[in-house]
Design a protein around this motif. Sequence first.
Motif, mmCIF file in Angstrom:
data_model
loop_
_atom_site.group_PDB
_atom_site.id
_atom_site.type_symbol
_atom_site.label_atom_id
_atom_site.label_comp_id
_atom_site.label_asym_id
_atom_site.label_seq_id
_atom_site.Cartn_x
_atom_site.Cartn_y
_atom_site.Cartn_z
ATOM 1 N N TYR A 1 29.412 28.177 42.078
ATOM 2 C CA TYR A 1 29.422 26.713 42.058
ATOM 3 C C TYR A 1 29.314 26.133 43.471
ATOM 4 O O TYR A 1 28.650 25.116 43.689
ATOM 5 C CB TYR A 1 30.705 26.202 41.399
ATOM 6 C CG TYR A 1 30.830 26.492 39.925
ATOM 7 C CD1 TYR A 1 29.762 26.273 39.053
ATOM 8 C CD2 TYR A 1 32.020 26.969 39.390
ATOM 9 C CE1 TYR A 1 29.883 26.524 37.699
ATOM 10 C CE2 TYR A 1 32.154 27.219 38.030
ATOM 11 C CZ TYR A 1 31.080 27.000 37.190
ATOM 12 O OH TYR A 1 31.196 27.251 35.842
ATOM 13 N N VAL A 2 29.975 26.776 44.418
ATOM 14 C CA VAL A 2 29.908 26.319 45.814
ATOM 15 C C VAL A 2 28.492 26.473 46.346
ATOM 16 O O VAL A 2 27.942 25.562 46.980
ATOM 17 C CB VAL A 2 30.905 27.092 46.682
ATOM 18 C CG1 VAL A 2 30.780 26.662 48.154
ATOM 19 C CG2 VAL A 2 32.335 26.886 46.193
ATOM 20 N N ASP A 3 27.888 27.618 46.090
ATOM 21 C CA ASP A 3 26.522 27.860 46.563
ATOM 22 C C ASP A 3 25.538 26.872 45.935
ATOM 23 O O ASP A 3 24.598 26.419 46.592
ATOM 24 C CB ASP A 3 26.095 29.293 46.243
ATOM 25 C CG ASP A 3 26.852 30.326 47.066
ATOM 26 O OD1 ASP A 3 27.450 29.947 48.096
ATOM 27 O OD2 ASP A 3 26.867 31.506 46.669
ATOM 28 N N ASP A 4 25.759 26.534 44.666
ATOM 29 C CA ASP A 4 24.886 25.551 44.012
ATOM 30 C C ASP A 4 25.002 24.190 44.694
ATOM 31 O O ASP A 4 23.985 23.526 44.971
ATOM 32 C CB ASP A 4 25.260 25.416 42.535
ATOM 33 C CG ASP A 4 24.861 26.618 41.703
ATOM 34 O OD1 ASP A 4 24.008 27.407 42.161
ATOM 35 O OD2 ASP A 4 25.418 26.772 40.594
ATOM 36 N N ALA A 5 26.234 23.751 44.956
ATOM 37 C CA ALA A 5 26.425 22.460 45.620
ATOM 38 C C ALA A 5 25.788 22.469 47.002
ATOM 39 O O ALA A 5 25.142 21.490 47.412
ATOM 40 C CB ALA A 5 27.913 22.132 45.717
#
Length: 318
Positions: A117-121
């Motif tokens: 999720y962090v990498d997506d953001a």
Amino acid sequence: MLRTILFAVLLGIFTHAEAAPSADAAIALSTPTGQLHGALLLPAASGPVPAVLIVAGSGPTDRNGNNTLAPGANNSLMLLAQALSQAGFATLRYDKRGVAASAAAGPSEAALRFDTYVDDAAAWLRLLRADPRFSSVAVIGHSEGSLIGMLAARQTKAAAFVSIAGPAQGAADVLRQQLAPQLPAELAGDNERILRALERGETDNAVPAPLAALYRPSVQPYMISWFKYVPTRELSTLAAPALIVQGDTDIQVGVAQAQALQQASPAATLLVVPGMNHVLKTVPAQMPQQLASYSDPALPLAPGLSPAIAAFLHQHAK
């Protein structure tokens, strides 16, 4: 001393009127497991404008702030995006992988990690930064999206960060506090053993049946990846200017959590909005009204919320 922006003062800080925002434009982000889908809202302005990424909260919460476990929509994040667009900002809100229009990009439960999720953001932020229409990029994270947003903001050196209703404690401590009073002594001991193992980065293969739904083997790797992050610790290392926003009728995240975040990062500004609940609406603390607000899109945002955020972003994300 806390640098607290008082709600009453902020009502008059940012009143600059803008033309109505344009309609949402579809936008997509390609990832190795499929496309993520979002909505880009542009202000009625010429030349490069500041852009803001809005990161939704936990579970099956979509780009608009609506959770499929609730019977209706509250549209809190859509309303925030529209208000910021009227204040001169481009906004991008998106469905997390596995949710709504991004459902097909979701990996199996066993393969999912919090860092995904962090990498997506962070990838969305890089997409915005590469777009010549935008002069700067900032991040707003709501609820669990606060932690995701602050990590992505640090990774990409975003211009500013806004936490709305973000917990200060790590997820393992939240589970401890929620479960300990509800479990008999033996299960409470098992729960603590499992949590400690996961915090060490180890799986636990001796989960008793009453706790199996929570600590099933397929979800333990995700929990390990999640537990290693403590919001107070992560915020203390964030270089970007930060605004911490919290409503005082929020039944999910209390004001003490926001105060703890500000204490961990004394340069951050704290805004407590009287009467605002977790879905950013003015609602009393009584449970019937609280529950109804989660499914009422007609309720407007709490007064002063969007002007305060816009004033902060105009100062730091030009």
